[in-house]
Design an enzyme around this catalytic site. Structure first.
Site, PDB file in Angstrom:
ATOM      1  N   ASP A   1       0.813  -1.218   0.000  1.00 29.84           N
ATOM      2  CA  ASP A   1       0.000   0.000   0.000  1.00 29.84           C
ATOM      3  C   ASP A   1       0.845   1.265   0.000  1.00 29.84           C
ATOM      4  OD1 ASP A   1       0.767  -0.538   2.580  1.00 29.84           O
ATOM      5  OD2 ASP A   1      -1.036   0.309   3.492  1.00 29.84           O
TER       6      ASP A   1
ATOM      7  N   ASP B   1       1.864 -10.399   3.005  1.00 28.66           N
ATOM      8  CA  ASP B   1       0.887 -10.376   4.101  1.00 28.66           C
ATOM      9  C   ASP B   1      -0.559 -10.554   3.638  1.00 28.66           C
ATOM     10  OD1 ASP B   1       2.926  -9.847   5.784  1.00 28.66           O
ATOM     11  OD2 ASP B   1       2.601  -7.690   5.875  1.00 28.66           O
TER      12      ASP B   1
HETATM   13  P1  ADP Z   1       4.921  -1.278   0.888  1.00 29.72           P
HETATM   14  O1  ADP Z   1       4.813  -0.801  -0.511  1.00 29.72           O
HETATM   15  O2  ADP Z   1       5.276  -2.725   0.947  1.00 29.72           O
HETATM   16  O3  ADP Z   1       3.740  -0.914   1.713  1.00 29.72           O
HETATM   17  P2  ADP Z   1       6.427   0.901   2.110  1.00 29.72           P
HETATM   18  O4  ADP Z   1       5.314   1.374   2.945  1.00 29.72           O
HETATM   19  O5  ADP Z   1       7.789   0.879   2.719  1.00 29.72           O
HETATM   20  O6  ADP Z   1       6.201  -0.587   1.534  1.00 29.72           O
HETATM   21  O7  ADP Z   1       6.471   1.790   0.796  1.00 29.72           O
HETATM   22  C1  ADP Z   1       7.461   1.616  -0.194  1.00 29.72           C
HETATM   23  C2  ADP Z   1       7.954   2.945  -0.709  1.00 29.72           C
HETATM   24  O8  ADP Z   1       6.866   3.688  -1.261  1.00 29.72           O
HETATM   25  C3  ADP Z   1       8.518   3.854   0.360  1.00 29.72           C
HETATM   26  O9  ADP Z   1       9.870   3.554   0.621  1.00 29.72           O
HETATM   27  C4  ADP Z   1       8.363   5.229  -0.272  1.00 29.72           C
HETATM   28  O10 ADP Z   1       9.410   5.467  -1.174  1.00 29.72           O
HETATM   29  C5  ADP Z   1       7.066   5.080  -1.045  1.00 29.72           C
HETATM   30  N1  ADP Z   1       5.946   5.646  -0.268  1.00 29.72           N
HETATM   31  C6  ADP Z   1       5.271   5.054   0.719  1.00 29.72           C
HETATM   32  N2  ADP Z   1       4.319   5.871   1.211  1.00 29.72           N
HETATM   33  C7  ADP Z   1       4.393   7.023   0.514  1.00 29.72           C
HETATM   34  C8  ADP Z   1       3.694   8.264   0.527  1.00 29.72           C
HETATM   35  N3  ADP Z   1       2.690   8.492   1.386  1.00 29.72           N
HETATM   36  N4  ADP Z   1       4.051   9.224  -0.356  1.00 29.72           N
HETATM   37  C9  ADP Z   1       5.049   9.013  -1.223  1.00 29.72           C
HETATM   38  N5  ADP Z   1       5.738   7.858  -1.285  1.00 29.72           N
HETATM   39  C10 ADP Z   1       5.450   6.882  -0.430  1.00 29.72           C
END
Ligand code: ADP
Length: 952
Positions: free
Chosen positions: A284, A331
């Site tokens: 997400d 997950d």
């Molecule tokens: P996942 O995609 O598995 O949920 P993360 O939450 O770590 O993993 O998100 C992956 C990457 O997406 C982050 O390292 C960041 O670069 C980007 N990202 C996450 N949330 C945001 C956001 N609110 N705005 C901009 N980029 C984001």
């Protein structure tokens, strides 16, 4: 019918220039294209024209050489009034648009004869489309040509010309120059097995559609940094990707992308590389980041122009950025989709680990508290608990009752008293109690130690990231990759960025931010202690699965008991070949039946066992450990009740069965039909009867998936990976692998997709010399393209029943001989290995769902009209059509369908369902192995070479 069936070229000799010209015109009208002509001929005599039909399928590829020669002898015309079907045809031409053929012949003023035959439905199509039509016409040289819409001349089944399956792919290739988009793709967030399969299909489908594919390395980090982190990918760059876990293009957590300045660099790098569409695969967080980028895009571009980083000309083609999201997350924490890429593989690893721990736990009579991943999502924990017969589970969406410690101890003590030697507790890392306080593994351990159990804690940790992806994830990721490219090609500036999901077996599209927003609501619901809402937001089966787990695991729950006069004796019988999931289904049925107060009775060794009175009541501990057991503990065979129907009825009566649960394949389904049809004669059969489809062939009508099919796919894919490795090591080797499946091509197609096969032969299509010739040409092309000393192994999958003539051995020999030294071939008959060992988690879960619902079905049909005040036990008697059914998965629902309603969907001769929702995936197997796509030059070059060689 066809004289030249199986040849890839035909030579026609015209006597006069007029006939020569007419011939070219005639064949050009039907899509043949001139690929070469001898323009240097000094006189008309000796003129040569090569025409080629570029078809999508191998059988539609043919070359005509038209030669002008005064020595030619023209065929005499066949009498108009005769039936032209009696004449030998020069060729069969397959055309989906048979009405178009008729139009062309009319416009050319050629007479023709038309014959139609009824077909059979394979793809939910309307009857009109199922008419098999043949049109007979003569070319200008009086050769008979047959046009047909029957895909394969020897096939037993006729396909609808345009299958209306919800998740069909548009495999039509646009011309190479049109639609030339530059598609960037990245994997981000936590790695998930299957991400590589998605990358492979994105690259190959993009390239096939004339687009360019750009890998962006290390997730958003690569996008922000640009330079070497963005690289154009071609067909061969993703070779071998299917079988590798994690993500080969890297992933990273990128802080700078969370800032606008980071996204500004990302926008600049996208424009500088000419990328106008982006596919992101991640969780997400990744999808949120992608959506922010899209929303800010116009502002970012303006800023880049204002600060001089981009000229207006450079920016002009990049007014919009199309983004598509695919969810890669072990997950399974995204709402709006049943499953995310990687979750099933992760579950495989968890189940393997728990199965291993179970043996040591049982040996030492120990308790194990096993912590699995899932901070806000209990999917992995719950599914692992269902799949491994765990004694207790803790998940964030359903905190345990207030005094859970004593409840857990009561349950475990009871299980121990019943004879269980091991105790398994599964805890999601985000497990909480009703006060939202975390439930820690160490705390659970202390409680268990308090009741005298030698308890250990195991945190599975990064093992759960998965490694080699299972068949399910490979296919899910591959299909979603195709759909992502399709979504990009169909997107307009107004289309909201979609997230690609899955419901049942259908691909879904949902605005990306809507899906992310719903996912965040789970956390909000949990924080507000609204656990019902949190569970509802998961996939539709989640709440039911939890209920099924509780109902089939805990004993002595008096709330679950039905009144004494409603208690039933339920016979359980396995019929057909063994299939993964038979034992887990039996275990669930037995445990749930006991919890309801019924008496489950095992019938050993199928109907033979019933006749020999080989039956036994099953207790709670009798089915202990069956969740992870493959094969059939009750014993199974293919014998069906036939002449001995009276004896079967007698034994059913003698055993006082109130209901019968069949678990098995087509034989089980057929037996159920026989008993149902004999109800008039034998009242013993007037009881609720239900069949759980369990066969690796997946050929039982009434369900999209039968138990055992997933286990088998994994067994096949494991072996195919090993064969591919061996073939690669030997350099230039093709394995022709023979697979089970009876008259159903399901296993062959689905494992072809998961293992990256070059071609697959299935009974639904048949096999012809022409197919083999095409495959030989294809293999030769592929092996020629391979870099010297760096050749990959290739697989051709052949269903066991596809042809009596073209056996596995014969095909391998043809390939070897026709390869003419470019490659060699070997055979491999996988045989009974395909039944697999332990059932896969997917089969264990499906088994639980099926069995749990079957029990409700039985109760409902045993006493449909009983009043709640009644206390005297009536005899169970039902002969309604609804009370004899097959349970199955249809789309996203698990439903019970009366066998009477399934008769129309049954091809009894070939012992399978007439519906094959998966048939369109065969085209995808071919597309991804470069069928249909070739650089034009290579295609033409090889064509000439083939023609020249074969004409020498
Ligand atoms: P996942 O995609 O598995 O949920 P993360 O939450 O770590 O993993 O998100 C992956 C990457 O997406 C982050 O390292 C960041 O670069 C980007 N990202 C996450 N949330 C945001 C956001 N609110 N705005 C901009 N980029 C984001």
């Amino acid at each position: 019918m066809s004289l030249l069936e199986g040849l890839s070229h035909i030579v026609l000799t015209a006597k006069t220039f007029e006939e020569y010209d007419q011939c070219i015109k005639f064949y050009s009208s039907f899509g043949f294209q001139t690929v070469s002509q001898d323009a240097n001929a000094t006189s008309a005599e000796g003129l040569v024209n090569y025409l080629h039909l570029f078809g999508k399928s191998p059988v539609q590829n043919i070359t005509l050489k038209i030669v002008l020669s005064p020595d030619a002898t023209k065929k005499s015309p066949f009498p108009e009034e005769k039936d032209w079907r009696l004449e030998h045809a020069l060729m069969n031409s397959v055309s989906a648009n048979i009405a178009g053929v008729e139009e062309i012949l009319k416009s050319l003023n050629f007479s023709f004869q038309k014959y139609t035959y009824p077909g059979s439905d394979l793809s939910n199509s309307s009857q009109d489309e199922l008419i098999h039509t043949e049109i007979y016409a003569h070319d200008p040289l009086n050769n008979l040509i047959v046009f047909t819409n029957k895909l394969m001349p020897f096939s037993k089944t006729i396909y609808a010309t345009s299958p209306k399956v919800t998740n069909s792919f548009n495999l039509t290739l646009p011309s190479l120059k049109s639609n030339k988009k530059r598609i960037g793709f990245l994997t981000s967030g936590g790695d998930a097995p299957g991400m590589n399969a998605a990358v492979r299909s994105i690259v190959r489908v993009a390239v096939s559609r004339g687009c360019e594919a750009y890998a962006i390395f290390e997730g958003y980090e690569g996008l922000v940094s640009g330079g070497d982190m963005i690289k154009k990918f071609g067909w061969a760059d993703v070779r071998g990707y299917l079988a590798i876990g994690g993500t080969l293009i890297g992933t990273a957590r990128c802080k700078s992308f969370r800032q606008r300045s980071g996204r500004l660099s990302a926008a600049l790098n996208l424009v500088k590389n000419g990328i106008d569409a982006l596919i992101v695969c991640g969780g997400d967080g990744t999808l949120t980041g992608a959506d922010t980028l899209r929303q800010e895009w116009p502002g970012l571009i303006k800023e880049l122009i204002d600060n001089g980083k981009l000229t207006t000309e450079e920016a002009a083609p990049h007014k919009n950025l199309n983004i598509v999201g695919i969810v890669g997350s072990i997950d399974n924490d995204m709402t709006s989709t049943d499953i995310t890429i990687g979750a099933v593989t992760s579950l495989h690893r968890i189940c393997e680990a728990v199965d291993c721990i179970s043996s040591t736990a049982a040996s030492h009579s120990r308790a194990f508290v096993i912590e699995v991943m899932g901070r806000h999502c209990g999917w992995l924990a719950l599914m692992a608990a269902i799949s491994t017969d765990a004694d207790f589970v803790f998940i964030p969406e359903r905190p345990p009752s207030e005094n859970w410690e004593s409840e857990m101890c009561r349950v475990i003590k009871k299980h121990r008293l019943l004879g269980k030697r091991k105790t398994i507790i599964i805890v999601a890392e985000g497990a909480i109690d009703l006060k939202l306080e975390p439930i820690k593994s160490s705390y659970i351990k202390d409680i268990l130690a308090g009741i005298g159990l030698d308890t250990r804690v195991t945190t599975l940790g990064h093992i759960q990231r998965g490694g080699r992806p299972c068949a399910y994830d490979r296919n899910l990721a591959t299909i979603q990759g195709v759909e992502a490219v399709n979504a990009i090609l169909q997107a307009t500036p107004e289309t909201p960025s979609p997230m690609i999901g899955l419901r049942g077996n259908k691909i879904t599209f949902q605005p990306l931010m809507e899906a992310v927003e719903l996912t965040h609501q789970v956390e909000v619901a949990i924080s507000k202690k609204d656990f019902r809402r949190a569970t509802e937001l998961r996939d539709p089966e989640f709440a039911e699965d939890y209920e099924a787990y509780v109902a089939t695991t805990f004993v002595d729950n008096k709330d679950m008991l039905v009144p004494e006069y409603q208690r039933l004796r339920i016979g359980i019988i396995h019929i057909g070949a063994p299939a993964g999931g038979m034992n887990p289904a039996t275990r669930t049925a037995v445990r749930f039946a006991l919890n309801r107060g019924h008496t489950p009775v095992a019938i050993y060794n199928g109907f033979n066992g019933l006749l020999e009175e080989n039956v036994n009541e099953l207790s709670w501990i009798d089915v202990n450990g069956w969740s992870s057991k493959g094969g059939s503990e009750l014993g199974t065979n293919r014998s069906e009740p036939d002449f001995d129907m009276g004896m079967v009825a007698y034994q059913m009566q003698k055993q006082r069965f109130d209901a019968l649960l069949f678990i098995g394949g087509f034989e089980a389904y057929h037996s159920l039909i026989k008993l149902h049809k004999a109800r008039d004669k034998y009242p013993a059969f007037c009881i609720p009867m239900i069949c759980i489809p369990a066969t690796i062939s997946n050929n039982v009508p009434g369900t999209d998936f039968s138990l055992g099919a997933d286990t088998s796919l994994n067994a096949i894919v494991d072996n195919c990976d090993a064969l591919k490795q061996s073939a690669s090591a030997s350099r230039r080797r093709v394995f022709v692998v023979e697979l089970h499946g009876g008259q159903s091509g399901y296993l062959t197609v689905l494992s072809g997709l998961a293992a990256g096969a070059t071609s697959s032969y299935i009974p639904e299509e048949g096999i012809s010399l022409k197919t083999l010739q095409s495959d030989v040409n294809h293999l030769r092309r592929r092996y020629k393209e391979d870099k010297k000393g760096n050749s990959s192994g290739r697989l051709i999958l052949r269903n066991e029943c596809v042809s009596d003539t073209y056996t596995t051995e014969v095909i391998a020999n043809i390939f070897k001989t026709e390869g003419r030294g470019l490659y060699d071939s070997r055979t491999c008959i996988l045989g009974h290995i395909q039944q697999g060992g332990a059932p896969s988690p997917v089969d264990r879960i499906r088994a639980t769902r099926f069995a749990f619902k079957c029990l409700y079905f039985i109760e409902q049909h045993a006493f449909p009209t009983m009043s709640t005040e009644q206390t005297v036990r009536p005899r169970v008697y039902t002969n309604t059509k609804e009370s004899a059914a097959v349970i199955g998965i249809e789309g996203e629902k698990v439903i019970c369908k009366p066998v009477d309603d399934l008769l129309k969907d049954t091809d009894f001769k070939n012992r399978k369902s007439t519906k094959a929702w998966w048939i369109h995936l065969k085209g995808l197997v071919e597309l991804l192995s470069k069928w249909g796509y070739s650089e034009k030059e290579t295609e033409t070059e090889n064509l000439y070479e083939a023609i020249d060689k074969s004409m020498q």
